[in-house]
Motif scaffolding. Structure first.
Motif, PDB file in Angstrom:
ATOM      1  N   LEU A  55       0.824  -1.210   0.000  1.00 51.39           N
ATOM      2  CA  LEU A  55       0.000   0.000   0.000  1.00 51.39           C
ATOM      3  C   LEU A  55       0.854   1.254   0.000  1.00 51.39           C
ATOM      4  CD1 LEU A  55      -2.739  -1.170   2.512  1.00 51.39           C
ATOM      5  CD2 LEU A  55      -3.146  -0.495   0.143  1.00 51.39           C
ATOM      6  N   GLY A  73       0.776   3.816  -3.041  1.00 49.77           N
ATOM      7  CA  GLY A  73       0.391   5.198  -2.794  1.00 49.77           C
ATOM      8  C   GLY A  73       1.426   6.182  -3.324  1.00 49.77           C
ATOM      9  N   LEU A  74       2.701   5.904  -3.044  1.00 46.38           N
ATOM     10  CA  LEU A  74       3.777   6.784  -3.530  1.00 46.38           C
ATOM     11  C   LEU A  74       3.744   6.882  -5.049  1.00 46.38           C
ATOM     12  CD1 LEU A  74       6.941   5.957  -1.376  1.00 46.38           C
ATOM     13  CD2 LEU A  74       5.910   8.209  -1.752  1.00 46.38           C
ATOM     14  N   ALA A 120      -2.245  -2.115  -5.755  1.00 45.89           N
ATOM     15  CA  ALA A 120      -3.230  -2.167  -4.665  1.00 45.89           C
ATOM     16  C   ALA A 120      -4.680  -2.095  -5.134  1.00 45.89           C
ATOM     17  CB  ALA A 120      -2.956  -1.034  -3.670  1.00 45.89           C
ATOM     18  N   PHE A 122      -6.129   0.730  -5.873  1.00 50.52           N
ATOM     19  CA  PHE A 122      -6.623   2.056  -5.484  1.00 50.52           C
ATOM     20  C   PHE A 122      -6.157   3.111  -6.476  1.00 50.52           C
ATOM     21  CE2 PHE A 122      -6.781   0.752  -0.820  1.00 50.52           C
ATOM     22  CZ  PHE A 122      -8.132   1.017  -0.649  1.00 50.52           C
ATOM     23  N   PRO A 136      -6.811   7.585  -7.003  1.00 54.49           N
ATOM     24  CA  PRO A 136      -7.045   8.642  -5.999  1.00 54.49           C
ATOM     25  C   PRO A 136      -8.472   8.733  -5.457  1.00 54.49           C
ATOM     26  CG  PRO A 136      -5.556   9.432  -7.681  1.00 54.49           C
ATOM     27  CD  PRO A 136      -6.014   8.081  -8.152  1.00 54.49           C
ATOM     28  N   LEU A 171      -9.511   8.129  -1.448  1.00 58.48           N
ATOM     29  CA  LEU A 171     -10.129   9.091  -0.529  1.00 58.48           C
ATOM     30  C   LEU A 171     -11.411   8.522   0.069  1.00 58.48           C
ATOM     31  CD1 LEU A 171      -9.677  12.493  -2.387  1.00 58.48           C
ATOM     32  CD2 LEU A 171      -8.570  11.743  -0.298  1.00 58.48           C
ATOM     33  N   ILE A 222     -11.311   6.317   3.137  1.00 64.09           N
ATOM     34  CA  ILE A 222     -11.200   6.956   4.463  1.00 64.09           C
ATOM     35  C   ILE A 222     -12.586   7.039   5.085  1.00 64.09           C
ATOM     36  CG2 ILE A 222     -10.606   9.078   5.685  1.00 64.09           C
ATOM     37  CD1 ILE A 222      -8.478   9.605   3.641  1.00 64.09           C
ATOM     38  N   LEU A 267     -11.565   2.421   6.324  1.00 61.98           N
ATOM     39  CA  LEU A 267     -10.569   1.385   6.050  1.00 61.98           C
ATOM     40  C   LEU A 267      -9.182   1.867   6.440  1.00 61.98           C
ATOM     41  CD1 LEU A 267     -11.366   0.093   2.439  1.00 61.98           C
ATOM     42  CD2 LEU A 267     -11.797  -1.073   4.602  1.00 61.98           C
ATOM     43  N   GLN A 284      -6.419   0.496   5.706  1.00 65.84           N
ATOM     44  CA  GLN A 284      -5.545   0.342   4.537  1.00 65.84           C
ATOM     45  C   GLN A 284      -5.681   1.542   3.594  1.00 65.84           C
ATOM     46  OE1 GLN A 284      -7.911  -2.086   5.366  1.00 65.84           O
ATOM     47  NE2 GLN A 284      -7.178  -4.091   4.717  1.00 65.84           N
ATOM     48  N   LEU A 336      -3.738   4.494   4.956  1.00 69.34           N
ATOM     49  CA  LEU A 336      -2.307   4.302   4.703  1.00 69.34           C
ATOM     50  C   LEU A 336      -1.979   4.636   3.244  1.00 69.34           C
ATOM     51  CD1 LEU A 336       0.333   3.280   5.937  1.00 69.34           C
ATOM     52  CD2 LEU A 336      -0.258   0.986   5.170  1.00 69.34           C
ATOM     53  N   PHE A 337      -2.827   4.141   2.324  1.00 68.53           N
ATOM     54  CA  PHE A 337      -2.624   4.428   0.905  1.00 68.53           C
ATOM     55  C   PHE A 337      -2.666   5.935   0.645  1.00 68.53           C
ATOM     56  CE2 PHE A 337      -4.502   5.581  -3.165  1.00 68.53           C
ATOM     57  CZ  PHE A 337      -3.617   4.986  -4.054  1.00 68.53           C
ATOM     58  N   ALA A 377       0.428   7.756   1.855  1.00 66.63           N
ATOM     59  CA  ALA A 377       1.549   7.526   0.949  1.00 66.63           C
ATOM     60  C   ALA A 377       1.352   8.298  -0.357  1.00 66.63           C
ATOM     61  CB  ALA A 377       1.691   6.030   0.670  1.00 66.63           C
ATOM     62  N   MET A 378       0.094   8.370  -0.821  1.00 68.39           N
ATOM     63  CA  MET A 378      -0.198   9.109  -2.053  1.00 68.39           C
ATOM     64  C   MET A 378       0.104  10.597  -1.866  1.00 68.39           C
ATOM     65  SD  MET A 378      -3.772   9.208  -4.196  1.00 68.39           S
ATOM     66  CE  MET A 378      -4.786  10.070  -3.002  1.00 68.39           C
ATOM     67  N   LEU A 379      -0.283  11.148  -0.707  1.00 67.77           N
ATOM     68  CA  LEU A 379       0.013  12.556  -0.422  1.00 67.77           C
ATOM     69  C   LEU A 379       1.523  12.778  -0.368  1.00 67.77           C
ATOM     70  CD1 LEU A 379      -2.760  13.349   2.228  1.00 67.77           C
ATOM     71  CD2 LEU A 379      -2.568  14.307  -0.078  1.00 67.77           C
ATOM     72  N   ALA A 380       2.248  11.791   0.178  1.00 67.77           N
ATOM     73  CA  ALA A 380       3.703  11.907   0.222  1.00 67.77           C
ATOM     74  C   ALA A 380       4.261  11.914  -1.199  1.00 67.77           C
ATOM     75  CB  ALA A 380       4.294  10.743   1.024  1.00 67.77           C
ATOM     76  N   GLY A 381       3.716  11.074  -2.077  1.00 68.48           N
ATOM     77  CA  GLY A 381       4.138  11.053  -3.477  1.00 68.48           C
ATOM     78  C   GLY A 381       3.865  12.385  -4.161  1.00 68.48           C
TER      79      GLY A 381
END
Lengths: 144, 147
Positions: free
Chosen positions: A87, A91-92, B98, B100, B102, B106, B109, B113, B115, B118-119, B122-126
């Motif tokens: 995950l 996500g990254l 995964a 998922f 975007p 969202l 949330i 979930l 998971q 967490l996704f 990580a997506m926001l970090a990307g």
């Protein structure tokens, strides 16, 4: 390729798609904006952007939808196979990739195709092909 | 008023994702798994959404202001460049890992979930990583002209 008739849900897929199209049309005609989730979210991380409020409002609506959903219908079945490391990597890649591509499934796949944009058609074909390849490799080679 | 409209748009969009089954990563992966038992549902979701949005986009092209008086802001870029291709390829890999993308991320949330949360983090970090890289490139005196 064999169609999984037990999993295929054509009516709810079309009906859900219609609602997604309606939400897209409403944001377009009311706010003058493209309903591209990665763009709406990504620009929130850019403090220079003046228009924060409508993005927060749209994202809030999106997150609130499942909270209101039980008033109308039974809670949908959701199954996540991926573990925490997968995950995080997913996500990254999704975050970085959609920002470089300036769009995701909604911005390119729905809005772009509805606008008959060649750029969005190329993006959609690339991320679909890349997703298909990834599932093929992970399901049939790495964890076969 | 525009804020209420954006909120309502998000709600309807989210309801569509829920109804269509696309909030379920397992169903999305069933679409991407063309070699196995293939679930074509996602294709119909896109067809339905595009069919409904098609005429509104034609109409929007003829206007400079939205119904609520906001500027009509449509993409102008047409270039098919390396950023588009590589970005889409990276996005597809993450999507395939995964299930998922975007929007459903969202939504998950709201579905409660862990998971999904967490996704999304990580997506926001990307996405933040993209901003950092791009800002660093813009700050360089002579950026490489490799497009």
């Amino acid at each position: 390729m064999a169609i999984d008739w037990a999993a295929f849900t054509p009516l709810s897929a079309l009906a859900g798609g219609t609602l997604i199209g309606l939400g897209t049309a409403l944001l377009l005609l009311g706010n003058g904006r493209i309903a591209g989730i990665s763009g709406i979210l990504g620009a929130l991380l850019r403090p220079a952007t003046g228009e924060i409020a409508w993005r927060v409002a749209f994202v809030s609506g999106l997150i609130a939808a499942p909270l209101l959903w039980p008033l109308l219908a039974p809670r949908p079945v959701v199954h996540v196979e991926a573990g925490a490391p997968a995950l995080l990597i997913a996500g990254l890649l999704v975050g970085l990739g959609t920002r470089y591509a300036s769009g995701c499934t909604s911005g390119h796949g729905v809005c772009g195709l509805a606008r008959l944009s060649k750029r969005s058609l190329v993006a959609t074909l690339v991320f679909m092909a890349s997703g298909v390849l990834t599932v093929g490799i992970t399901r049939y080679f790495l964890f076969a | 008023m525009p804020l209420l409209n954006a909120l309502l748009s998000g709600l309807i969009f989210g309801a569509g994702l829920l109804l269509s089954g696309m909030a379920n990563p397992a169903k999305v992966l069933g679409f991407l798994d063309v070699a196995g038992a293939w679930d074509p549902s996602l294709m119909l979701v896109m067809i339905g959404a595009i069919a409904v949005a098609f005429l509104p986009f034609r109409f929007a092209r003829t206007r400079t202001k939205s119904w609520l008086g906001e500027a009509m802001s449509l993409p102008r870029r047409q270039q098919i460049d390396r950023r588009l291709l590589l970005g889409s390829a990276l996005f597809g890999i993450g999507w395939g890992i995964a299930g998922f993308c975007p929007g459903p991320g969202l939504l998950s949330i709201g579905l409660g979930l862990p998971q999904g949360l967490l996704f999304v983090l990580a997506m926001l970090a990307g996405m933040a990583l993209f901003e950092v890289i791009e800002r660093a490139r813009a700050a360089k005196p002579s950026p490489p002209t490799s497009r």
